[in-house]
Scaffold this motif. Sequence first.
Motif, short mmCIF file in Angstrom:
data_model
loop_
_atom_site.label_atom_id
_atom_site.label_comp_id
_atom_site.label_asym_id
_atom_site.label_seq_id
_atom_site.Cartn_x
_atom_site.Cartn_y
_atom_site.Cartn_z
N PHE A 178 0.83 -1.21 0.00
CA PHE A 178 0.00 0.00 0.00
C PHE A 178 0.87 1.25 0.00
N GLY A 179 1.71 1.39 1.01
CA GLY A 179 2.60 2.55 1.08
C GLY A 179 1.91 3.87 1.33
N PHE A 180 0.74 3.84 1.98
CA PHE A 180 -0.01 5.07 2.20
C PHE A 180 0.53 5.87 3.38
N ILE A 181 1.16 5.20 4.35
CA ILE A 181 1.72 5.90 5.51
C ILE A 181 3.13 5.39 5.77
N GLN A 182 3.89 6.19 6.48
CA GLN A 182 5.18 5.77 7.01
C GLN A 182 5.15 5.98 8.52
N TRP A 183 5.84 5.09 9.22
CA TRP A 183 5.92 5.18 10.68
C TRP A 183 7.09 6.03 11.10
N ARG A 184 6.82 6.91 12.05
CA ARG A 184 7.92 7.64 12.68
C ARG A 184 8.58 6.73 13.71
N ASP A 185 9.83 7.02 13.99
CA ASP A 185 10.61 6.15 14.87
C ASP A 185 10.01 6.05 16.27
N SER A 186 9.30 7.09 16.72
CA SER A 186 8.78 7.10 18.09
C SER A 186 7.68 6.09 18.33
N CYS A 187 7.10 5.56 17.26
CA CYS A 187 5.96 4.65 17.42
C CYS A 187 6.13 3.33 16.67
N ALA A 188 7.33 3.04 16.22
CA ALA A 188 7.57 1.79 15.49
C ALA A 188 8.76 1.06 16.10
N THR A 189 8.86 -0.21 15.84
CA THR A 189 9.99 -1.01 16.30
C THR A 189 10.70 -1.64 15.12
N GLY A 190 11.87 -2.18 15.39
CA GLY A 190 12.64 -2.83 14.34
C GLY A 190 12.67 -4.34 14.51
N SER A 191 13.34 -4.97 13.59
CA SER A 191 13.50 -6.42 13.63
C SER A 191 14.86 -6.76 14.21
N SER A 192 14.91 -7.86 14.97
CA SER A 192 16.19 -8.29 15.53
C SER A 192 17.09 -8.92 14.48
N MET A 193 16.53 -9.20 13.30
CA MET A 193 17.30 -9.88 12.25
C MET A 193 17.36 -9.10 10.95
N MET A 194 16.25 -8.40 10.63
CA MET A 194 16.15 -7.73 9.33
C MET A 194 16.24 -6.23 9.53
N PRO A 195 17.38 -5.64 9.25
CA PRO A 195 17.62 -4.23 9.60
C PRO A 195 16.77 -3.23 8.83
N GLN A 196 16.16 -3.64 7.74
CA GLN A 196 15.40 -2.70 6.92
C GLN A 196 13.99 -2.45 7.43
N LYS A 197 13.55 -3.23 8.42
CA LYS A 197 12.14 -3.23 8.77
C LYS A 197 11.76 -2.18 9.81
N LYS A 198 10.53 -1.68 9.65
CA LYS A 198 9.84 -0.93 10.69
C LYS A 198 8.52 -1.65 10.93
N ASN A 199 8.33 -2.10 12.16
CA ASN A 199 7.14 -2.91 12.46
C ASN A 199 6.06 -2.09 13.15
N PRO A 200 4.80 -2.27 12.74
CA PRO A 200 3.68 -1.54 13.35
C PRO A 200 3.20 -2.24 14.63
N ASP A 201 4.04 -2.29 15.64
CA ASP A 201 3.72 -3.06 16.85
C ASP A 201 2.50 -2.54 17.60
N VAL A 202 2.33 -1.22 17.64
CA VAL A 202 1.19 -0.69 18.41
C VAL A 202 -0.14 -1.20 17.87
N PRO A 203 -0.44 -1.00 16.58
CA PRO A 203 -1.73 -1.52 16.10
C PRO A 203 -1.82 -3.04 16.16
N GLU A 204 -0.69 -3.72 16.02
CA GLU A 204 -0.74 -5.18 16.14
C GLU A 204 -1.11 -5.60 17.56
N LEU A 205 -0.55 -4.90 18.55
CA LEU A 205 -0.89 -5.21 19.94
C LEU A 205 -2.34 -4.88 20.25
N VAL A 206 -2.81 -3.74 19.74
CA VAL A 206 -4.22 -3.38 19.95
C VAL A 206 -5.12 -4.45 19.34
N ARG A 207 -4.78 -4.86 18.14
CA ARG A 207 -5.57 -5.91 17.46
C ARG A 207 -5.56 -7.19 18.28
#
Length: 456
Positions: free
Chosen positions: A262-291
Amino acid sequence: MSQPWSQRFDSPLHPTIEAFNASIGFDLALLPVDVRGSQAHARMLARQGIITPEEGEQLVQGLAQILREYEQGTFPAQGEDVHFAVERRLTELVGEVGKKLHTARSRNDQVATDLRLYLREAIDDVTEQLRRFQQVLCGVAAAHVETLIPGYTHLQRAQPVSLAHHLLAYFEMFQRDKIRLQEIRQRVNISPLGAGALAGTTFPIDREYTAELLGFQGVCANSLDAVSDRDFVVEFLTTASLILVHLSRMSEELILWSSQEFGFIQWRDSCATGSSMMPQKKNPDVPELVRGKTGRVFGHLQALLVILKGLPLAYNKDLQEDKEAVFDTVKTLKTCLAAMTIVWQEGIVFQKQRLAQAVESDLSNATDVADYLTTKGVPFRSAYQITGQIVKFCVNSGRLLKDLTLAEWQGFHPQFAEDIYQAITPQEVVARRNSLGGTGFAQVRTALAKAQADCA
């Protein structure tokens, strides 16, 4: 430790059974409201001449000391539950008069009162959180009235809409949630105090007075119902579940929108996390936890419904299980609302260029082709069939509607003219949907003004 009940029993509980029976490990959260309820009860006992005014004042001041100890973290939480822990400590502080506090009262009406006081405060807190969250949504919507986003049905591109219109759809969901909470609050705000164990009391109590002292709008009419009713808890858990349904739906869209597909939004660093293995990733942990947390609240609702469905009147120990469900639901709801408020305040950035490309690179303006012909006198169903032929032609030729020549348009119907190109631009498509509640920019600005007033 001596048991809090009468000398009817010859031997103490087995230690394992005592631990199994106890609720002090979680119901200590009720202490502030338990103290308030007990102070009101003590004042009523003194007012009615059941105890002396001096004894009433001793009880009120002793309870105030207990509340200070709780707030300072020094309260000795000992006993089966918070109610006995308070009574034991009160007797330590004020002596034998402390044993008079429970006159004309049972734990059954006491805990029902505490739970209603606790939920009333929780409802007020959650309502305020929803209002602040709505304000944040309105702020984002105000910045994106004329930003377009693909609208979907069946997760397929349907028609372009104003991004603000999309966000205000969630505003409406949360507005209904606020209304539901206020309706439930009215039913929560009824006092069971004075119902006793199940049948009332022989003492000349004044239930209306304690209700007034505690801010209740009335008293429960039936003593059996007063101590066994947990409908208000079910209603709260139901509404909490719906709030989380709405947060979860929003979370799913944020997760989709932030994907590369989709690419409709980008996450700012203050609200996203990274991967312990894949350095390119930004993970949407907050909405995943809410879900994910939504499921635990659904579980609490289902558990309470199962508990209640087979209970005879009046109070049964099964009802002890309502408290952990309520406490965890309130905590989960508050933390999810707090996290999502921050996400919308500072956690995401809409990619306007990507959104513009999205609405310009599909066939979601096909309905407007049919509407165009209809305004030229072609019956809508015929216009719809003609448009279907045009869409099929575009799909087979790998083109968009805007790419067709005027001659090609007129080959499908002679009513097509040069103005068809303006009619199918995304901005025009959205702007013209000006029916009440629609995505037209004028309608969205009206809806936004109303929404801002509703959450002011």
